[in-house]
Structure formats: structure tokens, C-alpha cells
Write a protein that holds these residues in place. Structure first.
Motif, PDB file in Angstrom:
ATOM      1  N   GLY A 286      24.320  93.942  50.784  1.00 49.13           N
ATOM      2  CA  GLY A 286      24.536  95.349  50.691  1.00 49.13           C
ATOM      3  C   GLY A 286      24.067  96.308  51.634  1.00 49.13           C
ATOM      4  O   GLY A 286      24.121  95.844  52.882  1.00 49.13           O
ATOM      5  N   SER A 287      23.413  97.453  51.425  1.00 48.42           N
ATOM      6  CA  SER A 287      22.863  98.358  52.390  1.00 48.42           C
ATOM      7  C   SER A 287      21.640  97.863  52.908  1.00 48.42           C
ATOM      8  O   SER A 287      21.172  98.481  53.961  1.00 48.42           O
ATOM      9  CB  SER A 287      22.683  99.684  51.538  1.00 48.42           C
ATOM     10  OG  SER A 287      21.603  99.491  50.848  1.00 48.42           O
ATOM     11  N   LYS A 288      21.030  96.676  52.413  1.00 48.53           N
ATOM     12  CA  LYS A 288      19.639  96.243  53.007  1.00 48.53           C
ATOM     13  C   LYS A 288      19.822  95.112  53.998  1.00 48.53           C
ATOM     14  O   LYS A 288      18.946  94.455  54.293  1.00 48.53           O
ATOM     15  CB  LYS A 288      18.994  95.880  51.798  1.00 48.53           C
ATOM     16  CG  LYS A 288      18.398  96.860  50.881  1.00 48.53           C
ATOM     17  CD  LYS A 288      17.442  96.731  49.936  1.00 48.53           C
ATOM     18  CE  LYS A 288      17.144  97.705  49.125  1.00 48.53           C
ATOM     19  NZ  LYS A 288      15.973  97.454  48.059  1.00 48.53           N
ATOM     20  N   ILE A 289      21.212  95.002  54.159  1.00 55.43           N
ATOM     21  CA  ILE A 289      21.505  93.641  55.247  1.00 55.43           C
ATOM     22  C   ILE A 289      20.979  93.880  56.677  1.00 55.43           C
ATOM     23  O   ILE A 289      20.803  95.047  57.273  1.00 55.43           O
ATOM     24  CB  ILE A 289      23.007  93.539  55.300  1.00 55.43           C
ATOM     25  CG1 ILE A 289      23.347  91.927  55.695  1.00 55.43           C
ATOM     26  CG2 ILE A 289      23.702  94.728  55.879  1.00 55.43           C
ATOM     27  CD1 ILE A 289      24.761  91.746  55.355  1.00 55.43           C
ATOM     28  N   SER A 290      20.550  92.507  57.185  1.00 55.20           N
ATOM     29  CA  SER A 290      20.189  92.761  58.826  1.00 55.20           C
ATOM     30  C   SER A 290      20.153  91.536  59.260  1.00 55.20           C
ATOM     31  O   SER A 290      20.460  90.520  58.572  1.00 55.20           O
ATOM     32  CB  SER A 290      18.244  93.458  58.779  1.00 55.20           C
ATOM     33  OG  SER A 290      17.748  92.265  58.041  1.00 55.20           O
ATOM     34  N   GLY A 291      20.469  91.221  60.654  1.00 53.84           N
ATOM     35  CA  GLY A 291      20.475  90.112  61.205  1.00 53.84           C
ATOM     36  C   GLY A 291      19.382  89.735  62.172  1.00 53.84           C
ATOM     37  O   GLY A 291      18.992  90.764  62.916  1.00 53.84           O
ATOM     38  N   VAL A 292      19.447  88.506  62.675  1.00 51.37           N
ATOM     39  CA  VAL A 292      18.295  87.980  63.623  1.00 51.37           C
ATOM     40  C   VAL A 292      19.105  87.022  64.467  1.00 51.37           C
ATOM     41  O   VAL A 292      19.470  86.067  63.935  1.00 51.37           O
ATOM     42  CB  VAL A 292      17.151  87.432  63.042  1.00 51.37           C
ATOM     43  CG1 VAL A 292      15.929  87.305  64.159  1.00 51.37           C
ATOM     44  CG2 VAL A 292      16.328  88.599  62.089  1.00 51.37           C
ATOM     45  N   ASN A 293      19.175  87.134  65.928  1.00 50.40           N
ATOM     46  CA  ASN A 293      19.720  86.187  66.535  1.00 50.40           C
ATOM     47  C   ASN A 293      18.519  85.069  67.167  1.00 50.40           C
ATOM     48  O   ASN A 293      17.598  85.435  67.389  1.00 50.40           O
ATOM     49  CB  ASN A 293      20.361  86.902  67.866  1.00 50.40           C
ATOM     50  CG  ASN A 293      21.478  87.756  67.666  1.00 50.40           C
ATOM     51  OD1 ASN A 293      22.432  87.413  67.355  1.00 50.40           O
ATOM     52  ND2 ASN A 293      20.931  89.110  67.826  1.00 50.40           N
ATOM     53  N   TYR A 294      18.805  83.652  67.052  1.00 50.26           N
ATOM     54  CA  TYR A 294      17.969  82.899  67.508  1.00 50.26           C
ATOM     55  C   TYR A 294      18.563  82.060  68.820  1.00 50.26           C
ATOM     56  O   TYR A 294      19.666  81.773  69.008  1.00 50.26           O
ATOM     57  CB  TYR A 294      17.883  81.813  66.279  1.00 50.26           C
ATOM     58  CG  TYR A 294      16.999  82.187  65.262  1.00 50.26           C
ATOM     59  CD1 TYR A 294      15.591  81.889  64.871  1.00 50.26           C
ATOM     60  CD2 TYR A 294      17.420  83.226  64.332  1.00 50.26           C
ATOM     61  CE1 TYR A 294      15.056  82.158  64.076  1.00 50.26           C
ATOM     62  CE2 TYR A 294      16.716  83.591  63.278  1.00 50.26           C
ATOM     63  CZ  TYR A 294      15.509  83.231  62.975  1.00 50.26           C
ATOM     64  OH  TYR A 294      14.720  83.544  62.030  1.00 50.26           O
ATOM     65  N   ILE A 295      17.642  81.744  69.730  1.00 53.65           N
ATOM     66  CA  ILE A 295      18.013  80.792  70.569  1.00 53.65           C
ATOM     67  C   ILE A 295      16.693  79.565  70.120  1.00 53.65           C
ATOM     68  O   ILE A 295      15.968  79.666  70.001  1.00 53.65           O
ATOM     69  CB  ILE A 295      17.724  81.423  72.231  1.00 53.65           C
ATOM     70  CG1 ILE A 295      16.323  81.862  72.264  1.00 53.65           C
ATOM     71  CG2 ILE A 295      18.774  82.101  72.594  1.00 53.65           C
ATOM     72  CD1 ILE A 295      15.730  82.047  73.571  1.00 53.65           C
ATOM     73  N   ALA A 296      17.593  78.300  70.601  1.00 58.16           N
ATOM     74  CA  ALA A 296      16.871  77.099  70.002  1.00 58.16           C
ATOM     75  C   ALA A 296      17.004  75.996  71.037  1.00 58.16           C
ATOM     76  O   ALA A 296      18.183  75.841  71.372  1.00 58.16           O
ATOM     77  CB  ALA A 296      17.333  76.835  68.648  1.00 58.16           C
ATOM     78  N   ILE A 297      15.916  75.137  71.044  1.00 60.84           N
ATOM     79  CA  ILE A 297      15.961  74.023  71.818  1.00 60.84           C
ATOM     80  C   ILE A 297      15.196  73.001  70.984  1.00 60.84           C
ATOM     81  O   ILE A 297      14.206  73.120  70.515  1.00 60.84           O
ATOM     82  CB  ILE A 297      15.395  73.853  73.233  1.00 60.84           C
ATOM     83  CG1 ILE A 297      16.128  75.241  74.010  1.00 60.84           C
ATOM     84  CG2 ILE A 297      15.408  72.826  73.864  1.00 60.84           C
ATOM     85  CD1 ILE A 297      15.487  75.645  75.344  1.00 60.84           C
ATOM     86  N   ASP A 298      15.868  71.672  70.926  1.00 65.75           N
ATOM     87  CA  ASP A 298      14.815  70.803  70.391  1.00 65.75           C
ATOM     88  C   ASP A 298      15.101  69.517  70.941  1.00 65.75           C
ATOM     89  O   ASP A 298      16.233  69.260  71.606  1.00 65.75           O
ATOM     90  CB  ASP A 298      15.260  70.545  68.795  1.00 65.75           C
ATOM     91  CG  ASP A 298      16.652  70.308  68.241  1.00 65.75           C
ATOM     92  OD1 ASP A 298      16.774  68.985  68.642  1.00 65.75           O
ATOM     93  OD2 ASP A 298      17.134  71.012  67.679  1.00 65.75           O
ATOM     94  N   VAL A 299      14.109  68.617  70.988  1.00 62.90           N
ATOM     95  CA  VAL A 299      14.077  67.223  71.623  1.00 62.90           C
ATOM     96  C   VAL A 299      13.827  66.347  70.637  1.00 62.90           C
ATOM     97  O   VAL A 299      12.783  66.448  69.858  1.00 62.90           O
ATOM     98  CB  VAL A 299      13.232  67.214  73.024  1.00 62.90           C
ATOM     99  CG1 VAL A 299      13.267  65.812  73.524  1.00 62.90           C
ATOM    100  CG2 VAL A 299      13.665  68.294  73.873  1.00 62.90           C
ATOM    101  N   ILE A 300      14.550  65.183  70.325  1.00 61.77           N
ATOM    102  CA  ILE A 300      14.143  63.906  69.515  1.00 61.77           C
ATOM    103  C   ILE A 300      14.172  62.943  70.437  1.00 61.77           C
ATOM    104  O   ILE A 300      14.920  62.452  71.221  1.00 61.77           O
ATOM    105  CB  ILE A 300      15.417  64.074  68.585  1.00 61.77           C
ATOM    106  CG1 ILE A 300      15.507  65.080  67.693  1.00 61.77           C
ATOM    107  CG2 ILE A 300      15.004  62.725  67.796  1.00 61.77           C
ATOM    108  CD1 ILE A 300      15.505  65.086  66.306  1.00 61.77           C
TER     109      ILE A 300
END
Length: 268
Positions: free
Chosen positions: A245-259
């Protein structure tokens, strides 16, 4: 203006969901709360426990950092440290279950500028979770749908009770892995996940919250699995849509992982 931003976020969310409805090696970033941008790096070890690679162990350590709501630097503030151990078993052609234990140490900040360290400054978490997945696909495209149930126990830095004592959280995730070419070296991975939870509050009063929707998470990854070395590399973008609703917000992520795959041999 706010309505326009909400519409824009909804459109972006819908596009991601339609395009890509934990990949086989990718270590997805955890939620870091409100901010603009965040970063995630993880290193893991994936070990086969039988000769046919149906049973596996995945161990990883990850670090997340984030910006404040007023800046865009994804490395600005320490966000979280994660230690995770998971065992999985693909016991039938289309079915897999997993169970895991996790420790998380998350930094807490004030909700208003200048976003100083909160009191308490750290929220510690011990998490137990289980997954149940249905897998299908062909030689090029693999599709996985997962139900995940979590029990989360929270502590202050000195292991006294946190204001949020513990939480039951339910997650539904769909993900797709597409091989780019016939050599199975390059892959495209997409995922969409919805999270619902209820918490037992310790302060200001002892009570249960409603079981309700909390947030959604979307990911788009490029995965590299070279045949010459036993490592898998994931480079990705994630979007965490928080609230409703009116309380919505967003966060962008950059991600790296090594297995590191099977460092102790093809099977233990």
C-alpha cells in the motif's frame, strides 16, 4: 508523485515476475531493511554426499552492506553477517527437500537522519528452516518451485531477549535456470519470492502480530560454471519490495557469490 512512484515499482515488479517466474548454486542476498541500494558477497562450499549427487551439503559465509535512505552507496554501512549450513536430498525425479541452520548478525540503525547506530546496535538471529521443492524442465531450461518454512529466534548483542522474541515465516519461491549454449558453462537465472510472517513481540507488550505479507524479492543472475576449475561464479541484481500500500519501498541489490564445488572429492 508518491502514487507515480508506487505505480512505477508495481510495473517493475510485474515485469520481473513475468520474466522469471535459489538456483542450483546461487546464494541469494538476505533482506537488509529499508535503504536505496545494497551489496552482497558470499563464499560457499558445496559438497556431494553420495555418488549420484542426490544428497548435498552447502556451507557459506556472506556479508551484506547497504546505503541509508538518503544516499545511494551500497557499501556505506555494514548490514549483516551470515553463516549458513544446509543439507539437501533430491529423493525423487521431481522432488527435493532441504533443512538448514543459520546464524545472522545484523546491524541496526536509527530510522531518521543521520541514521546513527541504534540501541541495541546488533540484532542476533538463530534460524532453522526447511524447504520442499518441485523440479521440472529439460536439458536447457530447469524450473523449481519451493515452499520454505522458517523459525527465527532473536537476541540482543549480550544474548538477552530482543524486542521481537521470535518469528515464524513462510516463503514461496519460483525460479528458472536457462543454459546459454550447449556447453553448460553460461547460465541465466531468475527468481521471484513472496514472504509472510507472524512474530512474538516481547516489548512494548507481549503479543503476537498478524500473520501477513511482508515483502517480495526478485533476482536476475548470470552464472558461470567453467569446466576447468571446480568453482561456480554468480553475478546478479536483486530487488526487494518491502511493505504494501502507501508504505511500500524498494531496495536494489548488487550481488556476487563464489561456490567451491566438491573440495573433498566427488563424494564424502
Amino acid at each position: 508523485m508518491r502514487n507515480f512512484l508506487n505505480i512505477k515499482k508495481t510495473i517493475i515488479t510485474g515485469i520481473l515476475f513475468m520474466l522469471f517466474v535459489s538456483s542450483y548454486a546461487q546464494l541469494s542476498p538476505p533482506g537488509l531493511g529499508k535503504g536505496n541500494n545494497a551489496s552482497w558477497f558470499a563464499f560457499g562450499i558445496k559438497q556431494a554426499l553420495d555418488t549420484v549427487h542426490k544428497k548435498e551439503s552447502t556451507t557459506y559465509i556472506g556479508i551484506g552492506r547497504k546505503s541509508t535512505p538518503d544516499d545511494n552507496n551500497p557499501f556505506n554501512k555494514m548490514g549483516i553477517l551470515v553463516l549458513n549450513q544446509e543439507f539437501s536430498n533430491r529423493y525423487a525425479k521431481h522432488w527435493q527437500y532441504s533443512y538448514a541452520l543459520s546464524y545472522r548478525r545484523q546491524n541496526e540503525y536509527e530510522s531518521s537522519a543521520p541514521y546513527e547506530v541504534a540501541d541495541p546496535a546488533i540484532k542476533q538471529e538463530f534460524r532453522i528452516y526447511g524447504r520442499y521443492s518441485y523440479l521440472t524442465g529439460n536439458s536447457t531450461i530447469k524450473w523449481k518451485n519451493t515452499f520454505r518454512q522458517e523459525y527465527r529466534k532473536f537476541f540482543n548483542p549480550d544474548f538477552t531477549k530482543s524486542n521481537e522474541d521470535y518469528q515464524f515465516r513462510t516463503r514461496f519461491k519460483t525460479q528458472i535456470n536457462i543454459d546459454l549454449g550447449t556447453q553448460k558453462v553460461h547460465h541465466l537465472i531468475g527468481s521471484a519470492e513472496a514472504l509472510f510472517a507472524t512474530s512474538k513481540k516481547y516489548k512494548p507488550t507481549s503479543e503476537w502480530t498478524k500473520f501477513e505479507y511482508k515483502d517480495s524479492r526478485f533476482g536476475l543472475y548470470y552464472q558461470l560454471t567453467p569446466h576447468e576449475i571446480p568453482f561456480t561464479f554468480d553475478f546478479g541484481y536483486g530487488y526487494n519490495l518491502i511493505g504494501k500500500g502507501s508504505k511500500i519501498s524498494g531496495v536494489n541489490y548488487i550481488a556476487i557469490d563464489v561456490i567451491w564445488n566438491n573440495p573433498f572429492g566427488k563424494t564424502l
